[in-house]
Design a protein around this motif. Structure first.
Motif, PDB file in Angstrom:
ATOM      1  N   ALA A 101       0.829  -1.210   0.000  1.00 15.16           N
ATOM      2  CA  ALA A 101       0.000   0.000   0.000  1.00 15.16           C
ATOM      3  C   ALA A 101       0.862   1.259   0.000  1.00 15.16           C
ATOM      4  CB  ALA A 101      -0.923  -0.006   1.216  1.00 15.16           C
ATOM      5  N   LEU A 102       1.933   1.245   0.768  1.00 19.22           N
ATOM      6  CA  LEU A 102       2.839   2.401   0.780  1.00 19.22           C
ATOM      7  C   LEU A 102       3.487   2.602  -0.588  1.00 19.22           C
ATOM      8  CD1 LEU A 102       4.564   1.933   4.262  1.00 19.22           C
ATOM      9  CD2 LEU A 102       2.893   3.672   3.615  1.00 19.22           C
ATOM     10  N   ILE A 103       3.888   1.498  -1.216  1.00 21.73           N
ATOM     11  CA  ILE A 103       4.507   1.595  -2.543  1.00 21.73           C
ATOM     12  C   ILE A 103       3.528   2.205  -3.544  1.00 21.73           C
ATOM     13  CG2 ILE A 103       5.380   0.237  -4.482  1.00 21.73           C
ATOM     14  CD1 ILE A 103       6.563  -1.693  -2.416  1.00 21.73           C
ATOM     15  N   VAL A 104       2.282   1.745  -3.506  1.00 24.73           N
ATOM     16  CA  VAL A 104       1.273   2.266  -4.435  1.00 24.73           C
ATOM     17  C   VAL A 104       1.009   3.741  -4.171  1.00 24.73           C
ATOM     18  CG1 VAL A 104      -1.145   2.090  -5.122  1.00 24.73           C
ATOM     19  CG2 VAL A 104       0.197   0.016  -4.770  1.00 24.73           C
ATOM     20  N   ALA A 105       0.854   4.087  -2.896  1.00 29.72           N
ATOM     21  CA  ALA A 105       0.553   5.477  -2.560  1.00 29.72           C
ATOM     22  C   ALA A 105       1.678   6.415  -2.989  1.00 29.72           C
ATOM     23  CB  ALA A 105       0.302   5.603  -1.060  1.00 29.72           C
ATOM     24  N   VAL A 106       2.926   5.984  -2.771  1.00 29.81           N
ATOM     25  CA  VAL A 106       4.062   6.842  -3.129  1.00 29.81           C
ATOM     26  C   VAL A 106       4.219   6.939  -4.639  1.00 29.81           C
ATOM     27  CG1 VAL A 106       6.574   7.027  -3.021  1.00 29.81           C
ATOM     28  CG2 VAL A 106       5.277   6.434  -0.976  1.00 29.81           C
ATOM     29  N   SER A 107       4.034   5.827  -5.351  1.00 31.40           N
ATOM     30  CA  SER A 107       4.265   5.836  -6.793  1.00 31.40           C
ATOM     31  C   SER A 107       3.133   6.520  -7.554  1.00 31.40           C
ATOM     32  CB  SER A 107       4.426   4.403  -7.296  1.00 31.40           C
ATOM     33  OG  SER A 107       3.273   3.639  -7.034  1.00 31.40           O
ATOM     34  N   CYS A 108       1.889   6.307  -7.120  1.00 30.67           N
ATOM     35  CA  CYS A 108       0.755   6.906  -7.825  1.00 30.67           C
ATOM     36  C   CYS A 108       0.401   8.300  -7.311  1.00 30.67           C
ATOM     37  CB  CYS A 108      -0.470   5.998  -7.712  1.00 30.67           C
ATOM     38  SG  CYS A 108      -0.265   4.399  -8.524  1.00 30.67           S
ATOM     39  N   ARG A 109       0.822   8.611  -6.079  1.00 31.41           N
ATOM     40  CA  ARG A 109       0.577   9.926  -5.478  1.00 31.41           C
ATOM     41  C   ARG A 109      -0.907  10.253  -5.356  1.00 31.41           C
ATOM     42  NH1 ARG A 109       5.191  13.393  -8.822  1.00 31.41           N
ATOM     43  NH2 ARG A 109       6.927  12.001  -8.315  1.00 31.41           N
ATOM     44  N   LEU A 167      -4.443   8.787  -3.140  1.00 27.09           N
ATOM     45  CA  LEU A 167      -4.994   7.816  -2.209  1.00 27.09           C
ATOM     46  C   LEU A 167      -6.024   6.928  -2.888  1.00 27.09           C
ATOM     47  CD1 LEU A 167      -5.397   9.972   1.032  1.00 27.09           C
ATOM     48  CD2 LEU A 167      -3.639   8.278   0.506  1.00 27.09           C
ATOM     49  N   THR A 168      -6.732   7.507  -3.908  1.00 23.41           N
ATOM     50  CA  THR A 168      -7.716   6.676  -4.605  1.00 23.41           C
ATOM     51  C   THR A 168      -7.057   5.505  -5.332  1.00 23.41           C
ATOM     52  OG1 THR A 168      -7.545   8.185  -6.496  1.00 23.41           O
ATOM     53  CG2 THR A 168      -9.349   8.572  -4.932  1.00 23.41           C
ATOM     54  N   ALA A 169      -5.765   5.658  -5.667  1.00 19.90           N
ATOM     55  CA  ALA A 169      -5.063   4.567  -6.339  1.00 19.90           C
ATOM     56  C   ALA A 169      -4.965   3.342  -5.434  1.00 19.90           C
ATOM     57  CB  ALA A 169      -3.672   5.020  -6.769  1.00 19.90           C
ATOM     58  N   LEU A 170      -4.915   3.563  -4.119  1.00 22.12           N
ATOM     59  CA  LEU A 170      -4.878   2.427  -3.193  1.00 22.12           C
ATOM     60  C   LEU A 170      -6.106   1.552  -3.373  1.00 22.12           C
ATOM     61  CD1 LEU A 170      -3.619   4.079   0.114  1.00 22.12           C
ATOM     62  CD2 LEU A 170      -2.371   2.505  -1.356  1.00 22.12           C
ATOM     63  N   LEU A 171      -7.261   2.210  -3.542  1.00 18.74           N
ATOM     64  CA  LEU A 171      -8.495   1.458  -3.727  1.00 18.74           C
ATOM     65  C   LEU A 171      -8.532   0.789  -5.092  1.00 18.74           C
ATOM     66  CD1 LEU A 171     -11.087   0.863  -2.186  1.00 18.74           C
ATOM     67  CD2 LEU A 171     -12.149   2.825  -3.332  1.00 18.74           C
ATOM     68  N   VAL A 172      -8.079   1.502  -6.119  1.00 18.96           N
ATOM     69  CA  VAL A 172      -8.083   0.946  -7.473  1.00 18.96           C
ATOM     70  C   VAL A 172      -7.177  -0.278  -7.559  1.00 18.96           C
ATOM     71  CG1 VAL A 172      -7.471   1.414  -9.881  1.00 18.96           C
ATOM     72  CG2 VAL A 172      -8.652   3.151  -8.532  1.00 18.96           C
ATOM     73  N   VAL A 173      -6.035  -0.219  -6.872  1.00 21.83           N
ATOM     74  CA  VAL A 173      -5.077  -1.324  -6.920  1.00 21.83           C
ATOM     75  C   VAL A 173      -5.424  -2.410  -5.915  1.00 21.83           C
ATOM     76  CG1 VAL A 173      -2.661  -1.948  -6.576  1.00 21.83           C
ATOM     77  CG2 VAL A 173      -3.237   0.156  -7.787  1.00 21.83           C
ATOM     78  N   GLY A 174      -5.817  -2.007  -4.700  1.00 18.90           N
ATOM     79  CA  GLY A 174      -6.014  -2.972  -3.625  1.00 18.90           C
ATOM     80  C   GLY A 174      -7.317  -3.733  -3.673  1.00 18.90           C
ATOM     81  N   ALA A 175      -8.416  -3.063  -4.055  1.00 18.58           N
ATOM     82  CA  ALA A 175      -9.728  -3.732  -4.055  1.00 18.58           C
ATOM     83  C   ALA A 175      -9.763  -4.939  -4.987  1.00 18.58           C
ATOM     84  CB  ALA A 175     -10.821  -2.728  -4.410  1.00 18.58           C
ATOM     85  N   ALA A 190       8.516  -7.789  -4.343  1.00 21.32           N
ATOM     86  CA  ALA A 190       9.536  -7.903  -3.296  1.00 21.32           C
ATOM     87  C   ALA A 190       8.901  -7.725  -1.928  1.00 21.32           C
ATOM     88  CB  ALA A 190      10.634  -6.873  -3.524  1.00 21.32           C
ATOM     89  N   ALA A 191       7.898  -6.833  -1.841  1.00 21.56           N
ATOM     90  CA  ALA A 191       7.217  -6.633  -0.557  1.00 21.56           C
ATOM     91  C   ALA A 191       6.490  -7.894  -0.126  1.00 21.56           C
ATOM     92  CB  ALA A 191       6.234  -5.471  -0.669  1.00 21.56           C
ATOM     93  N   GLY A 192       5.822  -8.556  -1.103  1.00 24.13           N
ATOM     94  CA  GLY A 192       5.092  -9.768  -0.761  1.00 24.13           C
ATOM     95  C   GLY A 192       5.994 -10.848  -0.215  1.00 24.13           C
ATOM     96  N   TYR A 193       7.142 -11.010  -0.852  1.00 27.04           N
ATOM     97  CA  TYR A 193       8.082 -12.036  -0.385  1.00 27.04           C
ATOM     98  C   TYR A 193       8.932 -11.542   0.774  1.00 27.04           C
ATOM     99  CZ  TYR A 193       7.231 -15.210  -4.294  1.00 27.04           C
ATOM    100  OH  TYR A 193       6.671 -16.090  -5.177  1.00 27.04           O
ATOM    101  N   GLY A 194       9.327 -10.269   0.706  1.00 24.35           N
ATOM    102  CA  GLY A 194      10.211  -9.740   1.743  1.00 24.35           C
ATOM    103  C   GLY A 194       9.591  -9.807   3.116  1.00 24.35           C
TER     104      GLY A 194
END
Length: 822
Positions: free
Chosen positions: A257-265, A267-275, A747-751
């Motif tokens: 979630a942090l990676i998505v938020a930082v890269s997409c800038r 917050l709605t991207a979190l929902l688009v990617v995470g949902a 990497a986050a998933g495995y790390g």
């Protein structure tokens, strides 16, 4: 209507009616969540093999006869030996009253056997006893003769009757109490009525035994207890794995979630990617619940993996939408984003699924289950991404309808950058090829982790287990062989001793015991030797009987000769129940191991000797089944070693086939897959430098790395084909950045598994991170470098020509321009 037109129509529908689409998806997600909530977790290694495997069938059959596998060992300490014995005497009947306990051992009636010692000696040992007694009497006669002078001709010291008794006592393998040599620790061996792999039973057993021992210990001040054994070890390992998997799943989600938020800038991207990832996971595990019904120690970490893989589909969609939004209104930008990414996402997902599906060919059930669950997961996630993502983007734009009607302001143009020096591009290619060569030279030194103990880890129960083994001088979890009756048990024990004798120093078992070892020896030769011994005793002169040295020994010998033969029913209960099946139909042979089987070399010797024993048993007409969880481990190692190389090859071929099918050209597929394979070929070098070995848990990651690696290459190539030659710089700045972010999410998933305390799960994180790094090197560094080199025009090439002219890189097909004129 072709697929492209269909996707365009669906993108328009999602923008204009997002509520309808999301309502349908939500209904499906709720039903899937209800099913997924019933999904169980089976932490037993037995669950990793098919139910029809010989080892599994034997384990279940013998366990039903024996009442369970192994022992729960309770250690009592903190008081005098006498007080500990009184405590055990009070605790044992309380424990045996529990329905989870079959019986408790802490004391053996050794007096029963010492009073009947001569009945347990074979004919050769009876003969040797008689000859030693004759020699001892002869020496005593000489010593009593005043005229006898010892001239030193005989160098042997005279035998004492005590030495003769020690030399010819039957070997029972047990002492009266199961205690440490100094008596300050007493061990109660609790025989469970269920399997250690049944976690519900194991948890109930351990809880009730601990509660009962604590209650009894209140009446014995100073007495303390702790426990180990198969059931305690299994519960501790399961607890650690559950904690590790839960922590890793949560941590991977937070980092992603942090990676998505930082890269997409946004917050709605979190929902688009995470949902979509959440919906895909719910649907996947609902299907698992309907088909398998549980996760195991191999499939249990799929949540973290699918989060990492699933995020990248939404990432490419969200970042492409943000790029298109700079020049188009919201609806047109969404349409362009969907049309520009769905082909690459579908190709990537199908290629991932093909790589995972190759695992379903495995004979090792855990790999097969992992393969189809992961394949279903990536397909469910990509489907959810293009069902949910566009509708969520549309809802976000509807919050500001005036803004949605106009393009967003374009970013300031970046100053033009010069091309990357050709020497640097060549250096990248040469460097990767050199690393591949080094990797090939060290690949043979990586090997397979031989110590299974390292995969389980150390905790209090394992240390206590080792301590008790050292105190008692033998391992307390024997291999159990089930035969139909006592006679066959005796024949099997004899065959097993012969087999062990042939193997000499490589023998696995130090001691073999059956019920016949505790029964009187029979046969004409035995009766003849007993008669000869009785005649010898009766023929002794009266002067020998009056000797103070000889009389006690003779009286003891006469009492032993007077002992009456006995049957199974007369044996002490603690001996009889250990070798008798619960239903009375069957007799056990116990074989105590000479060494730990945590080392795979010893484990392979054990498995090979068990197969040899089965063959000998068939030749002799013996029916035998074996109870030993080490056979499960042996079969797992055997299947992993046999399946591993072929599965990796099958996954590689599946990936190449899907890329070829998608690109419709072997040459294009080679251009995309070549850097992918070269990057992964660097993995042995990374493992060698890091000091990591393969094991049967982390080996499942290898085909998964192919699935991860192919994503970046496919997305980059599809965007490059869309933009056409000369667009590489733009592709790298846009889709390349998305590929970097996707790699970080993987990497986050495995790390997150690096936080695991379970060494096996920790090794998955280590191997996966090394593999993600190597795949990134191949697909996101080497691949663009190769494309850049192929685009460069050599000095001797005419204007208008390029190396790309000889490659199957199609020209951009003219499409209707959807951008408004500026």
């Amino acid at each position: 209507m072709d697929v492209g037109k269909g996707m365009e129509h669906f993108a328009r529908l999602s923008y204009r009616h997002p509520g309808r689409v999301l309502a349908g998806v939500l209904a499906v997600a709720l039903m899937a969540g209800l099913l997924a909530s019933r999904l169980g977790f089976h932490g037993s290694f037995v669950e990793l093999l098919p139910a029809n495997t010989v080892e599994v069938r034997d384990l279940e059959a013998v366990s039903r006869k024996a009442g369970g596998d192994g022992y729960l060992v309770l250690r009592a300490m903190g008081a005098t030996p006498e007080e500990l014995r009184r405590f055990a005497q009070a605790l044992a009947p309380r424990l045996e009253a529990l329905e989870e306990v079959r019986y408790v051992e802490y004391r053996y009636d050794t007096r029963f056997f010492t009073d009947r010692a001569l009945l347990l000696l074979s004919a050769p040992r009876l003969k040797a006893l008689r000859e030693d007694l004759q020699e001892a009497v002869r020496q005593h006669k000489r010593a009593a003769n005043p005229l006898y002078v010892d001239l030193g001709a005989e160098s042997k010291p005279p035998l004492s009757f005590e030495e003769i008794a020690r030399r010819h006592s039957p070997t029972l393998g047990v002492s009266e109490y199961l205690s440490s040599p100094d008596g300050r620790e007493l061990y109660l061996f609790v025989k469970p009525s269920g399997l250690a792999g049944d976690l519900v039973f194991a948890r109930r057993l351990v809880t009730r035994v601990r509660e009962t021992s604590a209650e009894v210990a209140r009446g014995f001040p100073g007495v303390k207890t702790d426990a180990t054994g198969a059931h305690v070890l299994r519960l501790e390992e399961d607890r650690r794995m559950r904690e590790d998997l839960t922590r890793a799943s949560l941590l991977s989600g937070i980092i992603a979630a942090l990676i998505v938020a930082v890269s997409c800038r946004r917050l709605t991207a979190l929902l688009v990617v995470g949902a979509p990832v959440g919906v895909g996971l719910l649907v996947t595990f609902a299907m698992v619940q309907l088909t398998i019904g549980y996760l195991n120690i191999i499939t249990g970490f799929l949540v973290a993996i699918l989060i990492g893989l699933g995020i990248e589909y939404g990432l490419h969609l969200a970042m492409r939408y943000a790029e298109e939004r700079r020049g188009l209104p919201a609806e047109a930008a969404l349409r362009e984003a969907v049309l520009g990414t769905w082909a690459g996402a579908l190709t990537s997902a199908c290629t991932n699924a093909a790589a995972f599906a190759a695992l379903t060919l495995a004979e090792f059930q855990a790999f097969a289950q992992f393969g189809w669950i992961a394949a279903a997961g990536v397909l469910s996630t990509v489907l959810a991404t293009y069902l949910v993502g566009p509708s969520l983007i549309a809802l976000a734009e509807r919050l500001r309808p005036l803004r949605a009607a106009q393009p967003l302001p374009a970013r300031p143009p970046r100053p033009p950058r010069g091309p990357v020096p050709r020497s640097l591009l060549v250096a990248v290619v040469v460097g990767v090829c050199a690393l591949v060569a080094y990797s090939a030279s060290v690949a043979g030194s990586i090997g397979f982790e031989p110590d299974m103990r390292k995969l389980r880890g150390e905790f209090a129960a394992t240390r206590l287990d080792d301590h008790i083994i050292s105190q008692l001088g033998r391992r307390h979890a024997p291999t159990v062989f089930l035969t139909p009756d006592v006679a066959q048990a005796e024949r099997l024990a004899s065959a097993l001793r012969e087999l062990e004798a042939r193997h000499g120093e490589d023998r696995i078992f130090s001691e073999v015991a059956s019920l016949s070892d505790f029964l009187p020896r029979t046969g004409a030769d035995v009766e003849a030797e007993r008669a000869a011994l009785r005649t010898f005793v009766e023929g002794l002169p009266e002067v020998a009987r009056e000797s103070e040295k000889v009389r006690p020994a003779l009286e003891r010998l006469e009492a032993l000769l007077a002992a009456r033969p006995y049957g199974v029913e007369a044996l002490p209960a603690e001996v009889r129940r250990r070798f008798t099946a619960l239903d009375g139909e069957g007799s056990f042979v116990m074989a105590f191991k000479n060494e730990s089987l945590s080392d795979t070399d010893a484990l392979h010797r054990f498995g090979a000797q068990m197969e040899e024993l089965r063959e000998v048993a068939r030749e002799r007409g013996l029916e035998v089944q074996v109870l030993d969880s080490n056979l499960i481990a042996y079969r797992i190692f055997d299947l992993v070693e046999k399946d591993g190389p072929w599965l990796l090859l099958a996954a590689s071929l599946a990936v190449f086939a899907m890329i070829t099918l998608s690109l419709r050209s072997l040459r294009r597929a080679g251009l995309v897959a070549g850097p992918l394979y070269l990057g992964l070929a660097c993995l042995p070098a990374a493992m060698h430098l890091y000091g990591l070995k393969l094991n049967f848990i982390n080996a499942v990651v290898l085909p998964n790395l192919l699935a991860i690696a192919v994503d970046n290459a496919v997305h980059l190539y599809h965007r490059y084909r869309e933009e056409g030659p000369g667009s590489l710089s733009h592709v790298v700045r846009t889709t390349g950045v998305a590929a970097v972010v996707a790699t970080l999410s993987n990497a986050a998933g495995y790390g997150a598994l690096l936080t695991a305390r379970h060494p096996g799960l920790h090794s998955i994180g280590e191997l996966a991170l090394l593999g993600v790094g190597c795949s990134f090197l191949g697909t996101t560094v080497l691949f663009p470098s190769l494309l850049a080199l192929l685009e460069r025009r050599p000095p001797d090439m005419a204007d208008g020509e390029s190396v790309l002219a000889s490659l199957p890189l199609p020209e951009v097909e003219p499409e209707e321009d959807v951008r408004p004129s500026t």
